[in-house]
Design a protein around this motif. Structure first.
Motif, PDB file in Angstrom:
ATOM      1  N   HIS A  23     -27.552  18.626 -23.406  1.00 34.20           N
ATOM      2  CA  HIS A  23     -27.438  20.037 -24.342  1.00 34.20           C
ATOM      3  C   HIS A  23     -27.614  20.456 -24.721  1.00 34.20           C
ATOM      4  CE1 HIS A  23     -27.649  15.708 -27.251  1.00 34.20           C
ATOM      5  NE2 HIS A  23     -26.472  16.225 -27.408  1.00 34.20           N
ATOM      6  N   ALA A  24     -28.910  20.785 -23.749  1.00 29.18           N
ATOM      7  CA  ALA A  24     -29.234  22.143 -23.101  1.00 29.18           C
ATOM      8  C   ALA A  24     -28.842  22.944 -22.154  1.00 29.18           C
ATOM      9  CB  ALA A  24     -31.023  21.676 -22.607  1.00 29.18           C
ATOM     10  N   GLN A  25     -28.049  21.815 -20.992  1.00 26.81           N
ATOM     11  CA  GLN A  25     -27.728  22.218 -20.185  1.00 26.81           C
ATOM     12  C   GLN A  25     -26.118  22.833 -20.398  1.00 26.81           C
ATOM     13  OE1 GLN A  25     -28.014  22.094 -16.903  1.00 26.81           O
ATOM     14  NE2 GLN A  25     -26.085  23.838 -16.374  1.00 26.81           N
ATOM     15  N   ALA A  26     -25.647  22.003 -21.339  1.00 27.61           N
ATOM     16  CA  ALA A  26     -24.369  22.208 -22.205  1.00 27.61           C
ATOM     17  C   ALA A  26     -24.378  24.151 -22.804  1.00 27.61           C
ATOM     18  CB  ALA A  26     -23.818  21.583 -22.659  1.00 27.61           C
ATOM     19  N   MET A  27     -25.183  24.603 -23.558  1.00 28.41           N
ATOM     20  CA  MET A  27     -25.492  25.378 -23.984  1.00 28.41           C
ATOM     21  C   MET A  27     -25.849  26.232 -23.183  1.00 28.41           C
ATOM     22  SD  MET A  27     -28.575  24.115 -27.064  1.00 28.41           S
ATOM     23  CE  MET A  27     -27.901  23.507 -28.522  1.00 28.41           C
ATOM     24  N   ARG A  28     -26.517  26.455 -21.459  1.00 27.05           N
ATOM     25  CA  ARG A  28     -26.664  26.897 -19.848  1.00 27.05           C
ATOM     26  C   ARG A  28     -25.365  27.541 -19.900  1.00 27.05           C
ATOM     27  NH1 ARG A  28     -31.097  24.103 -19.498  1.00 27.05           N
ATOM     28  NH2 ARG A  28     -32.943  24.130 -19.569  1.00 27.05           N
ATOM     29  N   ASP A  29     -24.329  26.309 -20.058  1.00 25.81           N
ATOM     30  CA  ASP A  29     -23.081  26.513 -19.131  1.00 25.81           C
ATOM     31  C   ASP A  29     -22.413  27.502 -20.303  1.00 25.81           C
ATOM     32  OD1 ASP A  29     -23.685  24.589 -17.642  1.00 25.81           O
ATOM     33  OD2 ASP A  29     -22.934  22.948 -17.805  1.00 25.81           O
ATOM     34  N   ALA A  30     -22.545  26.977 -21.694  1.00 23.96           N
ATOM     35  CA  ALA A  30     -21.961  28.529 -22.415  1.00 23.96           C
ATOM     36  C   ALA A  30     -22.130  29.569 -22.507  1.00 23.96           C
ATOM     37  CB  ALA A  30     -21.854  27.113 -24.086  1.00 23.96           C
ATOM     38  N   GLY A  31     -23.025  30.104 -21.330  1.00 21.06           N
ATOM     39  CA  GLY A  31     -24.421  31.330 -21.818  1.00 21.06           C
ATOM     40  C   GLY A  31     -25.252  31.592 -22.775  1.00 21.06           C
ATOM     41  N   LEU A  32     -25.579  30.596 -23.090  1.00 22.82           N
ATOM     42  CA  LEU A  32     -26.630  30.890 -24.606  1.00 22.82           C
ATOM     43  C   LEU A  32     -27.382  30.250 -23.796  1.00 22.82           C
ATOM     44  CD1 LEU A  32     -24.981  28.151 -27.246  1.00 22.82           C
ATOM     45  CD2 LEU A  32     -25.061  29.839 -27.425  1.00 22.82           C
ATOM     46  N   ASP A  33     -28.780  31.753 -24.217  1.00 24.52           N
ATOM     47  CA  ASP A  33     -29.775  31.358 -23.773  1.00 24.52           C
ATOM     48  C   ASP A  33     -30.996  29.998 -24.027  1.00 24.52           C
ATOM     49  OD1 ASP A  33     -32.639  32.359 -22.893  1.00 24.52           O
ATOM     50  OD2 ASP A  33     -32.741  33.897 -24.202  1.00 24.52           O
ATOM     51  N   VAL A  34     -30.692  29.699 -23.856  1.00 26.14           N
ATOM     52  CA  VAL A  34     -32.244  27.298 -24.042  1.00 26.14           C
ATOM     53  C   VAL A  34     -33.317  28.055 -23.522  1.00 26.14           C
ATOM     54  CG1 VAL A  34     -31.527  25.430 -24.385  1.00 26.14           C
ATOM     55  CG2 VAL A  34     -29.887  27.107 -23.561  1.00 26.14           C
ATOM     56  N   ALA A  35     -34.208  28.156 -24.396  1.00 19.16           N
ATOM     57  CA  ALA A  35     -35.772  27.598 -24.163  1.00 19.16           C
ATOM     58  C   ALA A  35     -36.448  26.088 -24.457  1.00 19.16           C
ATOM     59  CB  ALA A  35     -35.962  28.317 -26.275  1.00 19.16           C
ATOM     60  N   GLY A  36     -35.183  25.439 -24.373  1.00 20.74           N
ATOM     61  CA  GLY A  36     -35.981  24.187 -23.429  1.00 20.74           C
ATOM     62  C   GLY A  36     -34.816  22.765 -24.551  1.00 20.74           C
ATOM     63  N   THR A  37     -35.778  21.023 -24.401  1.00 18.08           N
ATOM     64  CA  THR A  37     -34.995  20.697 -25.281  1.00 18.08           C
ATOM     65  C   THR A  37     -36.053  20.421 -26.582  1.00 18.08           C
ATOM     66  OG1 THR A  37     -36.389  18.470 -24.199  1.00 18.08           O
ATOM     67  CG2 THR A  37     -34.729  19.375 -23.290  1.00 18.08           C
ATOM     68  N   LEU A  38     -35.428  19.491 -27.186  1.00 17.31           N
ATOM     69  CA  LEU A  38     -36.684  19.114 -28.199  1.00 17.31           C
ATOM     70  C   LEU A  38     -37.861  18.917 -28.174  1.00 17.31           C
ATOM     71  CD1 LEU A  38     -36.365  18.641 -31.584  1.00 17.31           C
ATOM     72  CD2 LEU A  38     -35.511  16.291 -30.974  1.00 17.31           C
ATOM     73  N   ASP A  39     -37.949  18.270 -27.043  1.00 26.62           N
ATOM     74  CA  ASP A  39     -39.148  17.643 -26.418  1.00 26.62           C
ATOM     75  C   ASP A  39     -40.167  18.936 -26.489  1.00 26.62           C
ATOM     76  OD1 ASP A  39     -40.627  15.368 -25.838  1.00 26.62           O
ATOM     77  OD2 ASP A  39     -40.983  15.783 -23.528  1.00 26.62           O
ATOM     78  N   ASP A  40     -39.812  20.042 -25.602  1.00 27.45           N
ATOM     79  CA  ASP A  40     -40.042  21.444 -25.737  1.00 27.45           C
ATOM     80  C   ASP A  40     -40.537  21.670 -26.909  1.00 27.45           C
ATOM     81  OD1 ASP A  40     -40.090  20.937 -22.679  1.00 27.45           O
ATOM     82  OD2 ASP A  40     -37.562  21.919 -23.301  1.00 27.45           O
ATOM     83  N   LEU A  41     -39.760  21.806 -27.819  1.00 32.60           N
ATOM     84  CA  LEU A  41     -39.636  22.116 -29.324  1.00 32.60           C
ATOM     85  C   LEU A  41     -40.648  21.622 -30.459  1.00 32.60           C
ATOM     86  CD1 LEU A  41     -39.456  24.120 -31.530  1.00 32.60           C
ATOM     87  CD2 LEU A  41     -37.432  22.610 -32.114  1.00 32.60           C
ATOM     88  N   LEU A  42     -40.911  20.094 -29.919  1.00 31.93           N
ATOM     89  CA  LEU A  42     -41.774  19.374 -31.447  1.00 31.93           C
ATOM     90  C   LEU A  42     -43.031  19.957 -30.586  1.00 31.93           C
ATOM     91  CD1 LEU A  42     -40.178  16.210 -31.004  1.00 31.93           C
ATOM     92  CD2 LEU A  42     -40.503  18.092 -32.675  1.00 31.93           C
ATOM     93  N   GLY A  43     -43.343  19.809 -29.290  1.00 31.15           N
ATOM     94  CA  GLY A  43     -44.694  20.459 -28.283  1.00 31.15           C
ATOM     95  C   GLY A  43     -44.771  21.799 -28.764  1.00 31.15           C
ATOM     96  N   ALA A  44     -44.423  22.321 -30.030  1.00 31.46           N
ATOM     97  CA  ALA A  44     -45.193  23.621 -29.313  1.00 31.46           C
ATOM     98  C   ALA A  44     -45.166  23.984 -31.176  1.00 31.46           C
ATOM     99  CB  ALA A  44     -43.827  24.953 -29.019  1.00 31.46           C
ATOM    100  N   SER A  45     -45.108  23.160 -32.007  1.00 32.59           N
ATOM    101  CA  SER A  45     -44.525  22.361 -33.412  1.00 32.59           C
ATOM    102  C   SER A  45     -46.221  21.676 -34.295  1.00 32.59           C
ATOM    103  CB  SER A  45     -43.382  21.977 -33.971  1.00 32.59           C
ATOM    104  OG  SER A  45     -42.368  23.040 -33.351  1.00 32.59           O
ATOM    105  N   ASP A  46     -46.101  22.268 -35.356  1.00 27.92           N
ATOM    106  CA  ASP A  46     -46.522  21.457 -36.426  1.00 27.92           C
ATOM    107  C   ASP A  46     -46.253  20.788 -37.469  1.00 27.92           C
ATOM    108  OD1 ASP A  46     -49.235  23.056 -35.494  1.00 27.92           O
ATOM    109  OD2 ASP A  46     -48.387  24.698 -36.715  1.00 27.92           O
TER     110      ASP A  46
END
Lengths: 351, 351
Positions: free
Chosen positions: B62-85
């Protein structure tokens, strides 16, 4: 029964109710449709003559407009009333109230619909509850579609000794299909401003003993009304006992979700498949498998075809005023047989 | 409160609930929106970055598809969970149930929505009823829109010592506005097959003491749900006493037919005029002038915005899990202030 002993019926107003009353009267072997009066000279009036009914103008100008449109006109309402024993008024609110003065002056028995107030006739009619008190009377009011359904169902519970009090929520269809070109697509819900809504008190105009309170809301569809009820029983009961109480009414049809009748459009389609005119659902269609009894509380939902449910009642109301058929059950059975009521129930195995 | 002490929130799923949760979290001064995860790479994902939120793909494809669509992607859900409480799961049914295993493995606190079963978290949340039992917990479930409204209103009556039992009929909107292109125009009413419908038992997952039974029907509009209730009170009461009970809830807005709020579309228009995002109605909007007390019985109707009502609850659920704010009223007041809840009530003079 020969033709001369038939009751001659005038139908005044050929709208959604009038056209169905005319068709239903034409099917009774003890009645003769003397004719139909209306103000329209368009396709609606053409359908009257197309069906072989005699067409009358409500006044001379309407009769003239009908003639100008090439229609075969038998005269005016005045002529029609002179050739009738009973008139069924199916005109809109307010118009009917004025007509009543004419009927009274001419001394002709008359029936008004539920849009009028109880006081207009002093008697409100549902065959299973108030046939006998209408016997031989000058006039009665067939109550509205919603009220008819309420009285039918609560009377069934009352007769079984089960009814203490009933609280209902009524989903009212936004408009009749025939008039749905007059309003836009409605994407909202419109609550009736006041609680209780008028249907509860109106049911008590038929049977003052009913303890009933209703709330109502207009919903954006055109097919039928839908009622949900929470009923306090006189005692704990089981589900089969309650279903038997409803089965005892010849105008309550038990239907089932499990048969695929999962929404009101499906029930209308069934009426079409049964070949009923206008897909009429004359019965209260009550979901037997949805119904729930919890101790001394009962919950159920049913469908009300607002164009059709009052039609058999109107036929019975005519017989009550004429007074020859004294037993309500005899009239109800006769009307039901003529209109095919019962067939749906038999077809679905609801009994 | 400085930024470092803010609770970091992940929103997983950017649908009708997720987008509103993200906006609401962004408005809280004790929370920080760590980012939003989704599977869409179309205009919906574009709105995430447009709003300045960090966008994550649910998985690497999904992250790759977002990048292919020209979107600025910060990572995957896994990354997001690592940065959240705390993660708020706003994904569809079934997807959420699988996500829960991931959250558990990672040891992150999580919130699911009302589409999931009570057993998924063992705790069901409505701020005014069950905030305290969620304090410091690992997870909770914010119950559905309908259930939230039921618990709010019945809890208000319960706190006033007025509630014996409640019986409700729920008119459920056919579909969300955003998804209304997926179905045709519906000209019917679709009863839920069973009585009781699930909302009554679901309310008891929040408060087992509630004696509540519901019936439900799907209606053809997209704006909001509408509930009608018949409540048996513990004793006869007067109307003002009942209104005071409802006024005591900070998330029940008393509205009036007499103010021109005669249908649910009018109430939504009022929310738009108030400048609320997505015209959100966070409150239960209850018609004060329609409400009726008859002896020891109470009847009323109210409107439930199924996209918005759970949003303030979700914000409070976050605070309960974090456990810093111990008093439910403090959290509720804080959330309400951030979302402008109360303004409508003040504007209408309902208090």
């Amino acid at each position: 029964m020969n033709a001369s002993s038939r009751t001659r019926i005038a139908v005044n107003g050929y709208g959604v109710i009038g056209k169905r009353v005319a068709d239903a009267v034409a099917r009774q072997d003890d009645m003769e449709l003397a004719g139909v009066s209306d103000i329209s000279a368009d396709w609606r009036a053409r359908m009257v003559t197309q069906k072989g009914y005699r067409l009358f103008g409500a006044a001379s100008e309407h009769a003239q407009a009908m003639r100008d449109a090439g229609l075969d006109v038998a005269g005016t309402l005045d002529d029609l009333l002179g050739a009738s024993d009973v008139v069924v008024d199916c005109t809109p609110k307010r118009v009917a109230a004025k007509n009543v003065e004419i009927y009274r002056q001419r001394g002709i028995k008359f029936i008004v619909q539920g849009g009028e107030k109880h006081e207009v006739t002093g008697h409100s009619f549902v065959a299973e509850a108030s046939y006998e008190s209408a016997l031989g009377g000058d006039s009665t009011r067939v109550v509205s579609c919603n009220t008819t359904s309420i009285v039918r169902t609560l009377t069934a519970l009352k007769h079984a000794g089960l009814l203490r009090r009933a609280r209902g929520t009524l989903l009212r269809r936004a408009t009749d299909p025939w008039e749905s070109h007059l309003g836009g697509i409605m994407n909202t819900l419109v609550p009736e401003p006041g609680i209780p809504s008028h249907q509860g008190p109106d049911a008590r105009s038929v049977d003052p003993d009913l303890d009933v309170i209703t709330m109502a809301v207009k919903v954006p569809e055109t097919l039928a009304h839908l009622h949900y009820w929470a009923v306090q029983l006189t005692r704990p009961a089981d589900k089969e006992e309650v279903l038997d109480a409803f089965r005892a009414s010849p105008r309550i049809a038990l239907i089932r979700m499990a048969d695929g009748l999962t929404a009101i459009n499906a029930v209308k389609e069934l009426m079409a498949d049964l070949g009923r005119p206008h897909d009429n659902l004359y019965e209260v269609a009550l979901w037997a498998d949805m119904l729930k009894v919890e101790g001394d509380e009962l919950f159920y939902g049913y469908m009300v075809d607002n164009q059709a449910i009052v039609i058999p009642e109107t036929v019975d109301a005519i017989r009550a005023l004429v007074g020859q058929v004294r037993d309500p059950h005899e009239s109800i059975a006769k009307t039901n047989a003529a209109l095919g009521i019962g067939a749906v129930v038999d077809a679905l195995g609801g009994r």
